[in-house]
Design a protein around this motif. Structure first.
Motif, PDB file in Angstrom:
ATOM      1  N   MET A  80     -32.056 -16.255 -24.970  1.00  0.00           N
ATOM      2  CA  MET A  80     -32.092 -15.935 -23.546  1.00  0.00           C
ATOM      3  C   MET A  80     -32.661 -17.047 -22.659  1.00  0.00           C
ATOM      4  SD  MET A  80     -30.482 -13.269 -23.133  1.00  0.00           S
ATOM      5  CE  MET A  80     -29.678 -12.140 -24.259  1.00  0.00           C
ATOM      6  N   PRO A  81     -33.706 -17.752 -23.041  1.00  0.00           N
ATOM      7  CA  PRO A  81     -34.177 -18.840 -22.162  1.00  0.00           C
ATOM      8  C   PRO A  81     -33.114 -19.903 -21.916  1.00  0.00           C
ATOM      9  CG  PRO A  81     -35.861 -18.275 -23.773  1.00  0.00           C
ATOM     10  CD  PRO A  81     -34.626 -17.546 -24.176  1.00  0.00           C
ATOM     11  N   ALA A  82     -32.407 -20.296 -22.995  1.00  0.00           N
ATOM     12  CA  ALA A  82     -31.351 -21.295 -22.833  1.00  0.00           C
ATOM     13  C   ALA A  82     -30.177 -20.721 -22.050  1.00  0.00           C
ATOM     14  CB  ALA A  82     -30.886 -21.790 -24.202  1.00  0.00           C
ATOM     15  N   ALA A  83     -29.874 -19.447 -22.290  1.00  0.00           N
ATOM     16  CA  ALA A  83     -28.773 -18.811 -21.560  1.00  0.00           C
ATOM     17  C   ALA A  83     -29.085 -18.738 -20.070  1.00  0.00           C
ATOM     18  CB  ALA A  83     -28.516 -17.417 -22.120  1.00  0.00           C
ATOM     19  N   GLU A  84     -30.353 -18.500 -19.737  1.00  0.00           N
ATOM     20  CA  GLU A  84     -30.732 -18.434 -18.323  1.00  0.00           C
ATOM     21  C   GLU A  84     -30.463 -19.771 -17.637  1.00  0.00           C
ATOM     22  OE1 GLU A  84     -34.599 -17.297 -15.549  1.00  0.00           O
ATOM     23  OE2 GLU A  84     -34.872 -18.303 -17.483  1.00  0.00           O
ATOM     24  N   ALA A  85     -30.825 -20.874 -18.292  1.00  0.00           N
ATOM     25  CA  ALA A  85     -30.588 -22.198 -17.696  1.00  0.00           C
ATOM     26  C   ALA A  85     -29.099 -22.459 -17.505  1.00  0.00           C
ATOM     27  CB  ALA A  85     -31.210 -23.271 -18.592  1.00  0.00           C
ATOM     28  N   GLN A  86     -28.301 -22.101 -18.497  1.00  0.00           N
ATOM     29  CA  GLN A  86     -26.854 -22.299 -18.393  1.00  0.00           C
ATOM     30  C   GLN A  86     -26.263 -21.463 -17.267  1.00  0.00           C
ATOM     31  OE1 GLN A  86     -24.670 -24.223 -19.990  1.00  0.00           O
ATOM     32  NE2 GLN A  86     -25.959 -25.161 -21.553  1.00  0.00           N
ATOM     33  N   LEU A  87     -26.688 -20.203 -17.181  1.00  0.00           N
ATOM     34  CA  LEU A  87     -26.133 -19.311 -16.166  1.00  0.00           C
ATOM     35  C   LEU A  87     -26.582 -19.718 -14.769  1.00  0.00           C
ATOM     36  CD1 LEU A  87     -26.419 -15.861 -17.968  1.00  0.00           C
ATOM     37  CD2 LEU A  87     -24.352 -17.174 -17.514  1.00  0.00           C
ATOM     38  N   ILE A 116     -31.767 -11.293 -17.392  1.00  0.00           N
ATOM     39  CA  ILE A 116     -32.387 -12.358 -18.184  1.00  0.00           C
ATOM     40  C   ILE A 116     -33.580 -12.954 -17.430  1.00  0.00           C
ATOM     41  CG2 ILE A 116     -32.001 -14.597 -19.278  1.00  0.00           C
ATOM     42  CD1 ILE A 116     -29.097 -13.858 -19.629  1.00  0.00           C
ATOM     43  N   THR A 117     -33.423 -13.143 -16.128  1.00  0.00           N
ATOM     44  CA  THR A 117     -34.531 -13.667 -15.317  1.00  0.00           C
ATOM     45  C   THR A 117     -35.724 -12.724 -15.361  1.00  0.00           C
ATOM     46  OG1 THR A 117     -32.936 -14.754 -13.856  1.00  0.00           O
ATOM     47  CG2 THR A 117     -35.174 -14.457 -13.025  1.00  0.00           C
ATOM     48  N   TRP A 118     -35.448 -11.404 -15.291  1.00  0.00           N
ATOM     49  CA  TRP A 118     -36.540 -10.421 -15.389  1.00  0.00           C
ATOM     50  C   TRP A 118     -37.235 -10.535 -16.745  1.00  0.00           C
ATOM     51  CZ3 TRP A 118     -36.967  -6.383 -18.918  1.00  0.00           C
ATOM     52  CH2 TRP A 118     -38.050  -5.531 -18.719  1.00  0.00           C
ATOM     53  N   MET A 119     -36.474 -10.720 -17.809  1.00  0.00           N
ATOM     54  CA  MET A 119     -37.073 -10.864 -19.138  1.00  0.00           C
ATOM     55  C   MET A 119     -38.026 -12.060 -19.183  1.00  0.00           C
ATOM     56  SD  MET A 119     -33.941 -10.172 -21.819  1.00  0.00           S
ATOM     57  CE  MET A 119     -34.980 -10.768 -23.165  1.00  0.00           C
ATOM     58  N   MET A 120     -37.616 -13.159 -18.589  1.00  0.00           N
ATOM     59  CA  MET A 120     -38.433 -14.369 -18.630  1.00  0.00           C
ATOM     60  C   MET A 120     -39.724 -14.218 -17.821  1.00  0.00           C
ATOM     61  SD  MET A 120     -36.671 -16.337 -20.619  1.00  0.00           S
ATOM     62  CE  MET A 120     -36.220 -14.788 -21.446  1.00  0.00           C
ATOM     63  N   GLU A 121     -39.684 -13.413 -16.780  1.00  0.00           N
ATOM     64  CA  GLU A 121     -40.838 -13.281 -15.880  1.00  0.00           C
ATOM     65  C   GLU A 121     -41.686 -12.054 -16.164  1.00  0.00           C
ATOM     66  OE1 GLU A 121     -39.070 -13.251 -12.048  1.00  0.00           O
ATOM     67  OE2 GLU A 121     -38.484 -15.378 -12.088  1.00  0.00           O
ATOM     68  N   SER A 122     -41.204 -11.143 -16.993  1.00  0.00           N
ATOM     69  CA  SER A 122     -41.892  -9.875 -17.216  1.00  0.00           C
ATOM     70  C   SER A 122     -43.045 -10.029 -18.208  1.00  0.00           C
ATOM     71  CB  SER A 122     -40.892  -8.832 -17.738  1.00  0.00           C
ATOM     72  OG  SER A 122     -41.551  -7.644 -18.100  1.00  0.00           O
ATOM     73  N   ASP A 123     -44.017  -9.110 -18.114  1.00  0.00           N
ATOM     74  CA  ASP A 123     -45.136  -9.043 -19.061  1.00  0.00           C
ATOM     75  C   ASP A 123     -44.817  -8.158 -20.260  1.00  0.00           C
ATOM     76  OD1 ASP A 123     -46.682 -10.692 -17.439  1.00  0.00           O
ATOM     77  OD2 ASP A 123     -47.483  -9.000 -16.290  1.00  0.00           O
ATOM     78  N   VAL A 124     -43.630  -7.581 -20.288  1.00  0.00           N
ATOM     79  CA  VAL A 124     -43.233  -6.714 -21.395  1.00  0.00           C
ATOM     80  C   VAL A 124     -43.044  -7.561 -22.653  1.00  0.00           C
ATOM     81  CG1 VAL A 124     -41.433  -5.141 -22.230  1.00  0.00           C
ATOM     82  CG2 VAL A 124     -42.151  -5.058 -19.839  1.00  0.00           C
ATOM     83  N   HIS A 125     -43.441  -6.985 -23.805  1.00  0.00           N
ATOM     84  CA  HIS A 125     -43.278  -7.684 -25.080  1.00  0.00           C
ATOM     85  C   HIS A 125     -41.914  -7.348 -25.682  1.00  0.00           C
ATOM     86  CE1 HIS A 125     -44.015  -9.371 -28.986  1.00  0.00           C
ATOM     87  NE2 HIS A 125     -43.929  -8.184 -29.590  1.00  0.00           N
ATOM     88  N   PHE A 126     -41.206  -8.388 -26.146  1.00  0.00           N
ATOM     89  CA  PHE A 126     -39.893  -8.221 -26.759  1.00  0.00           C
ATOM     90  C   PHE A 126     -39.989  -8.606 -28.235  1.00  0.00           C
ATOM     91  CE2 PHE A 126     -39.322  -9.257 -22.295  1.00  0.00           C
ATOM     92  CZ  PHE A 126     -38.498  -8.229 -21.870  1.00  0.00           C
ATOM     93  N   PRO A 127     -40.057  -7.622 -29.131  1.00  0.00           N
ATOM     94  CA  PRO A 127     -40.176  -7.944 -30.561  1.00  0.00           C
ATOM     95  C   PRO A 127     -38.975  -8.746 -31.055  1.00  0.00           C
ATOM     96  CG  PRO A 127     -40.618  -5.610 -30.138  1.00  0.00           C
ATOM     97  CD  PRO A 127     -40.052  -6.170 -28.881  1.00  0.00           C
ATOM     98  N   ASP A 128     -39.265  -9.704 -31.929  1.00  0.00           N
ATOM     99  CA  ASP A 128     -38.217 -10.533 -32.535  1.00  0.00           C
ATOM    100  C   ASP A 128     -37.319 -11.141 -31.454  1.00  0.00           C
ATOM    101  OD1 ASP A 128     -36.864 -11.776 -34.512  1.00  0.00           O
ATOM    102  OD2 ASP A 128     -35.864  -9.993 -35.301  1.00  0.00           O
TER     103      ASP A 128
END
Length: 324
Positions: free
Chosen positions: A224-231, A195-207
């Motif tokens: 995922m952003p909210a889940a990252e904070a909780q985790l 999840i952290t990689w998703m938040m920091e990556s330049d890759v596009h995530f459709p929908d």
């Protein structure tokens, strides 16, 4: 056009027509220049008589359950393969070994269950890979795409995946689009790195709004952003039952090791003290024996004077005998 050239032109047209009629085309499929389209023909097996120079093969919306590696290897120039909406299962390892030029591969809406290193490892030129809508796809090996370094578009949406190792996609240098929506993501501490990689990556995530946690229950439907904070809070600042058990075991081991070290040190000290005391007692006994011997000699020979404290009884006796 001159009259003399007209017969040659007619002959050329006739030869091209004969050649086009001689090109094989699979039954119930349509063939154009370098393209074979068998969409929606209810095919049960991989079609035969595909022209060897085919570059685009479309087998969408059929009932094909197996792709023969040998027949595929004859299509060495194939760059586009569409097999969506078929019945392909998990037996795809080494299937694409003979189509190394493949750039586009669509295996969505099938029955894939896992992706291993051997599934796509020979597709060194692959740019687009779609394996979405495979509800039984539950595992993608860590190095499944290690050889697909040109991969730019990867879609694993709407599958049975609950976990995806970060290195599986992070190590793809050309990845630009990654579909992850509507999966059964298990958002635990092991998934936090992804999840952290998703938040920091330049890759596009459709929908991206539909990329949510499925388990545990307290995080269900959480983006995922909210889940990252909780985790981050639960995994990095709080201790769980197994953490306390681990710390207890570590403390017990440290206590046991300290106790054993103290016991060994005590044993060594006692042994050393006993050895030292024994040596001192032996020295005292020797001194007492030496003193007693001298006294005995003086009592027997009072006229003998001892000039040295190191003279033993034998020497004193000899000197006394000599004087006598």
């Amino acid at each position: 056009m001159s009259p003399s050239s007209s017969p040659w032109s007619l002959s050329l047209v006739f030869l091209l027509g004969v050649a086009s009629q001689g090109i094989s085309c699979p039954s119930r499929c349509s063939c154009q220049y370098l393209e074979v389209n068998c969409t929606g023909q209810q095919l049960q097996e991989f079609p035969v008589d595909i022209p060897l120079d085919t570059r685009q093969l479309i087998l969408a919306a059929n009932n094909v359950s197996y792709l023969p590696a040998v027949e595929l290897s004859f299509l060495a120039d194939l760059v586009y393969l569409d097999c969506r909406k078929n019945l392909l299962g998990d037996d795809l390892d080494f299937t694409f070994i003979g189509v190394a030029r493949l750039v586009y591969l669509d295996l969505s809406f099938n029955n894939l269950t896992q992706v291993t290193f051997s599934t796509f490892s020979h597709l060194l030129s692959l740019v687009v890979l779609k394996i979405s809508d495979n509800p039984n796809l539950v595992a993608i090996e860590k190095d499944a795409f290690a050889n697909n370094t040109w991969l730019r578009h990867l879609d694993v949406s709407r599958t049975g995946l609950t976990f995806l190792d970060t290195s599986t996609v992070r190590d793809l240098p050309n990845l630009r689009l990654l579909g992850l929506r509507d999966n059964l993501w298990h958002c635990n501490c092991s998934f936090l790195d992804f999840i952290t990689w998703m938040m920091e990556s330049d890759v596009h995530f459709p929908d991206a709004d539909n990329i949510t946690c499925y388990t545990p229950a307290e995080l269900r439907a959480l983006r995922m952003p909210a889940a990252e904070a909780q985790l981050h809070f639960s995994c990095l600042t709080q201790l769980h039952k197994q953490d306390y058990v681990f710390l207890g075991l570590v403390g017990f081991c440290i206590f046991l090791a300290g106790t054993m070290a103290a016991w060994l040190a005590g044993v060594c000290a006692v042994i050393y003290e006993a050895h030292t005391s024994k040596g001192e007692e032996e020295e005292e006994e020797e001194e007492e024996e030496d003193t007693g011997c001298k006294r005995k000699t003086l009592q027997q020979f009072p006229e003998v004077a001892c000039f040295s404290s190191h003279t033993d009884c034998a020497g004193g006796s000899v000197q006394g005998s000599t004087k006598t």
